[in-house]
Scaffold this motif. Structure first.
Motif, short mmCIF file in Angstrom:
data_model
loop_
_atom_site.label_atom_id
_atom_site.label_comp_id
_atom_site.label_asym_id
_atom_site.label_seq_id
_atom_site.Cartn_x
_atom_site.Cartn_y
_atom_site.Cartn_z
N GLY A 284 0.80 -1.22 0.00
CA GLY A 284 0.00 0.00 0.00
C GLY A 284 0.83 1.28 0.00
O GLY A 284 0.31 2.35 0.28
N ALA A 285 2.11 1.16 -0.33
CA ALA A 285 2.99 2.33 -0.29
C ALA A 285 2.53 3.38 -1.29
O ALA A 285 2.15 3.05 -2.41
CB ALA A 285 4.43 1.92 -0.58
N GLU B 252 2.60 6.17 -4.17
CA GLU B 252 3.37 6.17 -5.42
C GLU B 252 4.63 7.03 -5.31
O GLU B 252 5.66 6.72 -5.91
CB GLU B 252 2.48 6.66 -6.57
CG GLU B 252 3.06 6.42 -7.94
CD GLU B 252 3.39 4.96 -8.24
OE1 GLU B 252 4.41 4.73 -8.92
OE2 GLU B 252 2.65 4.05 -7.79
N ALA B 253 4.58 8.10 -4.51
CA ALA B 253 5.73 8.98 -4.35
C ALA B 253 6.96 8.23 -3.81
O ALA B 253 8.10 8.59 -4.12
CB ALA B 253 5.39 10.14 -3.42
N ARG B 254 6.73 7.17 -3.04
CA ARG B 254 7.84 6.38 -2.50
C ARG B 254 8.69 5.78 -3.62
O ARG B 254 9.89 5.59 -3.45
CB ARG B 254 7.30 5.25 -1.61
CG ARG B 254 6.78 5.71 -0.29
CD ARG B 254 7.91 6.15 0.58
NE ARG B 254 7.67 5.87 1.96
CZ ARG B 254 8.56 6.04 2.91
NH1 ARG B 254 9.76 6.48 2.61
NH2 ARG B 254 8.28 5.78 4.16
N PHE B 255 8.05 5.46 -4.74
CA PHE B 255 8.75 4.80 -5.84
C PHE B 255 9.63 5.76 -6.64
O PHE B 255 10.28 5.37 -7.60
CB PHE B 255 7.74 4.07 -6.75
CG PHE B 255 7.09 2.91 -6.07
CD1 PHE B 255 7.64 1.64 -6.16
CD2 PHE B 255 5.95 3.08 -5.31
CE1 PHE B 255 7.06 0.56 -5.52
CE2 PHE B 255 5.35 2.00 -4.66
CZ PHE B 255 5.90 0.74 -4.76
N ASP B 256 9.65 7.03 -6.21
CA ASP B 256 10.57 8.00 -6.81
C ASP B 256 11.59 8.48 -5.77
O ASP B 256 12.33 9.42 -6.01
CB ASP B 256 9.82 9.21 -7.39
CG ASP B 256 10.73 10.08 -8.24
OD1 ASP B 256 11.55 9.53 -9.02
OD2 ASP B 256 10.66 11.32 -8.11
N ASP B 257 11.63 7.82 -4.62
CA ASP B 257 12.59 8.14 -3.56
C ASP B 257 13.75 7.16 -3.68
O ASP B 257 13.60 5.96 -3.43
CB ASP B 257 11.89 8.03 -2.20
CG ASP B 257 12.82 8.26 -1.01
OD1 ASP B 257 14.06 8.29 -1.19
OD2 ASP B 257 12.30 8.38 0.12
N ALA B 258 14.92 7.66 -4.09
CA ALA B 258 16.07 6.79 -4.37
C ALA B 258 16.43 5.90 -3.19
O ALA B 258 16.68 4.70 -3.35
CB ALA B 258 17.27 7.64 -4.78
#
Length: 196
Positions: free
Chosen positions: A148-149, A151-157
């Motif tokens: 449930g993360a 979507e912004a997390r998937f752009d955090d290196a």
């Protein structure tokens, strides 16, 4: 102007044949008196303890030789297993560097540690975009707590790197190398090099 020396704190260690990563969850069974004491002290004081990968030795018995970098574990839940042993669910928080270790009479290792800098939130670089896609696929296939993360997390290196290091079938020495890498973009580059 003299360079500032990082503050050093005492941190009890729980060496394991595993690598705990920041943000990752880990289940533990605790039965040795030294670690039962550690859990009691941490629960009473609201502190975490250090998890370091064992380089030589075993998890039970004699004092082991552990890696110089580890992760602070905070207790999220505890219970009793079917065998009557204490079970813990811990989560990795801050990374640390061990400077010196002393051993208490009960065999518990207490390290003098300095905390590593927290990862800055930085966007993925174009060359690592494939890794966000891979992480999405891994989570879609296996589910778990990160399903449930946002979507912004998937752009955090940093977050993408830690989650891939946690979820991909890596060897402990590979995870340890990633744990010791300071720069999140360099960490992602290492993950990329480990892919088949």
């Amino acid at each position: 102007m003299p360079e500032s020396v990082p503050a050093v704190e005492a941190l009890p260690l729980f060496p394991l044949h595993a690598v705990l990563l920041p943000g990752a969850s880990l289940g533990l069974r605790v039965f040795e008196p030294r670690y039962l004491d550690l859990v009691r002290d941490c629960s009473r004081n609201g502190h975490g303890f250090g998890v370091c990968m064992i380089l030589e030795g075993e998890e039970v018995g004699a004092v082991t030789s552990a890696a110089a970098f580890g992760t602070e574990a905070v207790i999220e839940d505890f219970g009793t297993g079917d065998d009557g042993l204490l079970t813990l669910q811990v989560r990795g928080r801050r990374r640390f560097h061990v400077h010196r270790v002393r051993v208490r009479d009960n065999g518990l290792q207490v390290a003098e540690v300095s905390w590593c800098a927290a990862d800055a939130v930085e966007p993925l670089r174009p060359e690592h975009g494939l890794l966000a896609t891979l992480l999405h696929e891994v989570i879609d296939k296996f589910g778990g707590e990160h399903a449930g993360a946002p979507e912004a997390r998937f752009d955090d290196a940093a977050w993408v790197g830690w989650r891939l290091a946690e979820m991909l079938p890596l060897q402990n020495v590979q995870r340890q190398a990633l744990l010791q890498t300071e720069d999140p973009h360099e960490r992602l580059q290492q993950v990329l090099s480990l892919l088949p």
